[in-house]
Each structure stands twice: as C-alpha cells, then as structure tokens.
Scaffold this motif. Structure first.
Motif, PDB file in Angstrom:
ATOM      1  N   MET A 161      -0.782  -4.615  -7.407  1.00 53.34           N
ATOM      2  CA  MET A 161       0.684  -4.567  -7.373  1.00 53.34           C
ATOM      3  C   MET A 161       1.290  -5.958  -7.491  1.00 53.34           C
ATOM      4  SD  MET A 161       1.394  -1.394  -7.445  1.00 53.34           S
ATOM      5  CE  MET A 161      -0.104  -1.159  -8.392  1.00 53.34           C
ATOM      6  N   ASP A 162       0.586  -6.988  -6.986  1.00 55.81           N
ATOM      7  CA  ASP A 162       1.071  -8.359  -7.136  1.00 55.81           C
ATOM      8  C   ASP A 162       1.109  -8.769  -8.603  1.00 55.81           C
ATOM      9  OD1 ASP A 162       1.502  -8.816  -4.467  1.00 55.81           O
ATOM     10  OD2 ASP A 162      -0.322  -9.980  -4.155  1.00 55.81           O
ATOM     11  N   ARG A 163       0.238  -8.191  -9.385  1.00 53.12           N
ATOM     12  CA  ARG A 163       0.152  -8.547 -10.809  1.00 53.12           C
ATOM     13  C   ARG A 163       1.090  -7.702 -11.674  1.00 53.12           C
ATOM     14  NH1 ARG A 163      -4.402 -11.047 -14.283  1.00 53.12           N
ATOM     15  NH2 ARG A 163      -3.527 -10.600 -16.314  1.00 53.12           N
ATOM     16  N   VAL A 164       1.137  -6.388 -11.410  1.00 53.48           N
ATOM     17  CA  VAL A 164       1.904  -5.511 -12.308  1.00 53.48           C
ATOM     18  C   VAL A 164       3.383  -5.400 -11.921  1.00 53.48           C
ATOM     19  CG1 VAL A 164      -0.110  -4.189 -13.021  1.00 53.48           C
ATOM     20  CG2 VAL A 164       1.258  -3.375 -11.115  1.00 53.48           C
ATOM     21  N   LEU A 165       3.721  -5.659 -10.661  1.00 56.27           N
ATOM     22  CA  LEU A 165       5.129  -5.615 -10.240  1.00 56.27           C
ATOM     23  C   LEU A 165       5.678  -7.026 -10.110  1.00 56.27           C
ATOM     24  CD1 LEU A 165       5.068  -2.746  -7.577  1.00 56.27           C
ATOM     25  CD2 LEU A 165       5.773  -2.611  -9.964  1.00 56.27           C
ATOM     26  N   ALA A 166       5.215  -7.745  -9.081  1.00 51.26           N
ATOM     27  CA  ALA A 166       5.662  -9.121  -8.846  1.00 51.26           C
ATOM     28  C   ALA A 166       4.811  -9.715  -7.735  1.00 51.26           C
ATOM     29  CB  ALA A 166       7.135  -9.135  -8.417  1.00 51.26           C
ATOM     30  N   LEU A 176       4.828   2.014 -12.949  1.00 53.48           N
ATOM     31  CA  LEU A 176       3.784   1.003 -12.763  1.00 53.48           C
ATOM     32  C   LEU A 176       2.926   1.208 -11.518  1.00 53.48           C
ATOM     33  CD1 LEU A 176       5.504  -2.243 -14.081  1.00 53.48           C
ATOM     34  CD2 LEU A 176       3.724  -0.865 -15.181  1.00 53.48           C
ATOM     35  N   PRO A 177       3.454   1.656 -10.383  1.00 51.08           N
ATOM     36  CA  PRO A 177       2.574   1.896  -9.232  1.00 51.08           C
ATOM     37  C   PRO A 177       1.631   3.091  -9.432  1.00 51.08           C
ATOM     38  CG  PRO A 177       4.803   1.499  -8.488  1.00 51.08           C
ATOM     39  CD  PRO A 177       4.863   1.669  -9.986  1.00 51.08           C
ATOM     40  N   ARG A 178       1.875   3.902 -10.484  1.00 53.67           N
ATOM     41  CA  ARG A 178       1.024   5.022 -10.874  1.00 53.67           C
ATOM     42  C   ARG A 178       0.932   6.099  -9.791  1.00 53.67           C
ATOM     43  NH1 ARG A 178      -1.556   4.771 -15.407  1.00 53.67           N
ATOM     44  NH2 ARG A 178      -3.467   5.741 -14.699  1.00 53.67           N
ATOM     45  N   ARG A 179       2.076   6.428  -9.203  1.00 56.50           N
ATOM     46  CA  ARG A 179       2.167   7.558  -8.272  1.00 56.50           C
ATOM     47  C   ARG A 179       2.605   8.768  -9.088  1.00 56.50           C
ATOM     48  NH1 ARG A 179      -0.248   3.614  -5.805  1.00 56.50           N
ATOM     49  NH2 ARG A 179       0.470   3.057  -3.728  1.00 56.50           N
ATOM     50  N   ASN A 180       2.072   9.952  -8.755  1.00 59.69           N
ATOM     51  CA  ASN A 180       2.314  11.133  -9.586  1.00 59.69           C
ATOM     52  C   ASN A 180       3.743  11.644  -9.566  1.00 59.69           C
ATOM     53  OD1 ASN A 180      -0.753  11.962  -8.279  1.00 59.69           O
ATOM     54  ND2 ASN A 180      -0.518  11.774 -10.489  1.00 59.69           N
ATOM     55  N   HIS A 240      -7.948   5.736 -15.199  1.00 61.22           N
ATOM     56  CA  HIS A 240      -7.543   4.713 -14.237  1.00 61.22           C
ATOM     57  C   HIS A 240      -7.162   3.449 -15.001  1.00 61.22           C
ATOM     58  CE1 HIS A 240      -9.004   6.922 -10.738  1.00 61.22           C
ATOM     59  NE2 HIS A 240     -10.006   7.298 -11.502  1.00 61.22           N
ATOM     60  N   ALA A 241      -6.068   2.838 -14.611  1.00 60.49           N
ATOM     61  CA  ALA A 241      -5.639   1.613 -15.278  1.00 60.49           C
ATOM     62  C   ALA A 241      -5.971   0.371 -14.461  1.00 60.49           C
ATOM     63  CB  ALA A 241      -4.135   1.656 -15.541  1.00 60.49           C
ATOM     64  N   TYR A 242      -6.119   0.507 -13.146  1.00 59.24           N
ATOM     65  CA  TYR A 242      -6.260  -0.654 -12.278  1.00 59.24           C
ATOM     66  C   TYR A 242      -7.633  -0.694 -11.626  1.00 59.24           C
ATOM     67  CZ  TYR A 242      -1.145  -0.505 -12.673  1.00 59.24           C
ATOM     68  OH  TYR A 242       0.146  -0.469 -13.133  1.00 59.24           O
ATOM     69  N   PHE A 243      -8.662  -0.838 -12.440  1.00 61.99           N
ATOM     70  CA  PHE A 243     -10.023  -1.017 -11.932  1.00 61.99           C
ATOM     71  C   PHE A 243     -10.478  -2.421 -12.271  1.00 61.99           C
ATOM     72  CE2 PHE A 243     -11.424   3.651 -11.768  1.00 61.99           C
ATOM     73  CZ  PHE A 243     -11.327   3.658 -10.394  1.00 61.99           C
ATOM     74  N   GLY A 244     -11.424  -2.928 -11.526  1.00 62.61           N
ATOM     75  CA  GLY A 244     -11.958  -4.250 -11.814  1.00 62.61           C
ATOM     76  C   GLY A 244     -11.091  -5.333 -11.211  1.00 62.61           C
ATOM     77  N   ARG A 245     -11.198  -6.503 -11.760  1.00 63.41           N
ATOM     78  CA  ARG A 245     -10.460  -7.649 -11.242  1.00 63.41           C
ATOM     79  C   ARG A 245      -9.117  -7.776 -11.963  1.00 63.41           C
ATOM     80  NH1 ARG A 245     -15.916  -9.447 -10.959  1.00 63.41           N
ATOM     81  NH2 ARG A 245     -16.365 -10.122  -8.842  1.00 63.41           N
ATOM     82  N   ALA A 246      -8.117  -8.145 -11.206  1.00 62.01           N
ATOM     83  CA  ALA A 246      -6.770  -8.258 -11.770  1.00 62.01           C
ATOM     84  C   ALA A 246      -6.718  -9.252 -12.921  1.00 62.01           C
ATOM     85  CB  ALA A 246      -5.782  -8.653 -10.682  1.00 62.01           C
TER      86      ALA A 246
END
Length: 190
Positions: free
Chosen positions: A132-137, A89-93, A20-26
């Motif tokens: 998604m606000d952090r990794v996309l825009a 980036l959204p990490r969909r398969n 998992h890449a998106y755990f914890g606080r952004a």
C-alpha cells in the motif's frame, strides 16, 4: 437474526480479478493481471466471487469476499495529504459507502440489493500489505491498519450489483465511524 438493523449503503465498486497483483517484493512492481470493476458479481456460498482469485481456495474460504468502506480510503488520503486514491488499488472486492464494518466481525449479516440478498459472515480485519505504501502513497500501509476492510465468508449464493443496497446487521452500526481505525484486541482472560 433475532434483532436487525438496516442501513442504506451504496455498492460503488465490485472488483473481480483472477490473479494476484501484489506478490513478491514491492521493488519488483505489481504483477500485470486482469481486473474488472464489474456492474455485478456472482457470489457462491462457501466459495466466494465467481472469477476471483480466491474463489474456491481452501485457504481463503473464511475470507473469500472482502468489503471496504470508501470513507476509510478518503480519510487515509486526507491524512497523508494525497489526492483521492483509486478505490480499486487496495484490491478489495466490494467497495461500499455508508457502512461501519468492524462491529460485523463475528456476525452474520446480509447485503440486499437489486439482485436480492447475500448473507456473509464477518471474519476478520483485512490487514493491509506493505504494498500500500507503493501503490497508494508513502505511509498508506500504517494508515490502513484497522480500516483496511472486512474479510468475509459467503453463507448464501446470490448476485451483488453496483448501486443502492441495504446492509442488514444483527448489531447496531454507526456509519459516521466508517473511516475510523478500529483494532479489536484479543481478551487477556483465559
């Protein structure tokens, strides 16, 4: 399936990641995890994609494979006035072009391609996380609601390959609606 509708789609990306890449606080930043944009992905019935973080995890059996329409991501970037987003980036398969996904919720359908077919059950929306606000825009999190993809349970084993494919659906789909946000609301009836 009693009735079937066939749609030509393209499998653009097959994301497989053991962590998992998106755990914890952004503010802590995304975790460094290996991620592969594979040419093919082996799907195992009831377990998911071999090598993926959700493979064989009981809590994710009904959502082990996530499909995502690239048209949604393109529409979100356009709405936010951003450059095109990296579709990984959204990490969909499974990132597809040409597929309206929401009507598949609650239905069994097949993705047929060079490696044969894989039957999936459309479970629920893939709700976006605040990351998604952090990794996309900024604004991507709310913009993705209702078009963050479709979480699925694999009903058959097989191999998905990047490239042309056919989505075999028991319900009619409108590929032009792939980028449109759609939220199914529960009935108010008892």
């Amino acid at each position: 399936m009693t009735q079937e509708f066939r749609y030509e789609v393209e499998i653009l990306h097959l994301l497989v990641s053991p962590g998992h890449a998106y755990f914890g606080r952004a503010r802590d930043g995304a975790a460094e995890v290996a991620t592969v944009d594979a040419d093919r992905a082996e799907v195992v019935a009831g377990k998911g994609i071999v090598g993926d973080r959700f493979f064989g995890k009981a809590a994710h059996m009904d959502a082990a494979v996530t499909l995502f329409a690239i048209e949604s991501l393109e529409a979100i970037a356009a709405e936010l006035g951003a450059a095109p987003f990296d579709p990984l980036l959204p990490r969909r398969n499974v990132v597809l072009r040409g597929a309206e996904l929401t009507p598949l919720i609650g239905h069994d359908f097949v993705l047929e391609g060079a490696g044969g077919g894989v039957t999936l059950h459309g479970g629920r929306h893939a709700h976006p996380c605040a990351w998604m606000d952090r990794v996309l825009a900024p604004g991507a999190h709310p913009a993705m609601r209702g078009r963050g993809g479709l979480r699925c349970r694999p009903l058959s084993s097989g191999t998905l390959h990047r490239g042309p494919a056919v989505l075999v659906s028991p319900v009619p789909l409108d590929p032009a609606r792939a980028p449109v946000a759609s939220v199914l609301r529960p009935s108010r009836l008892p």
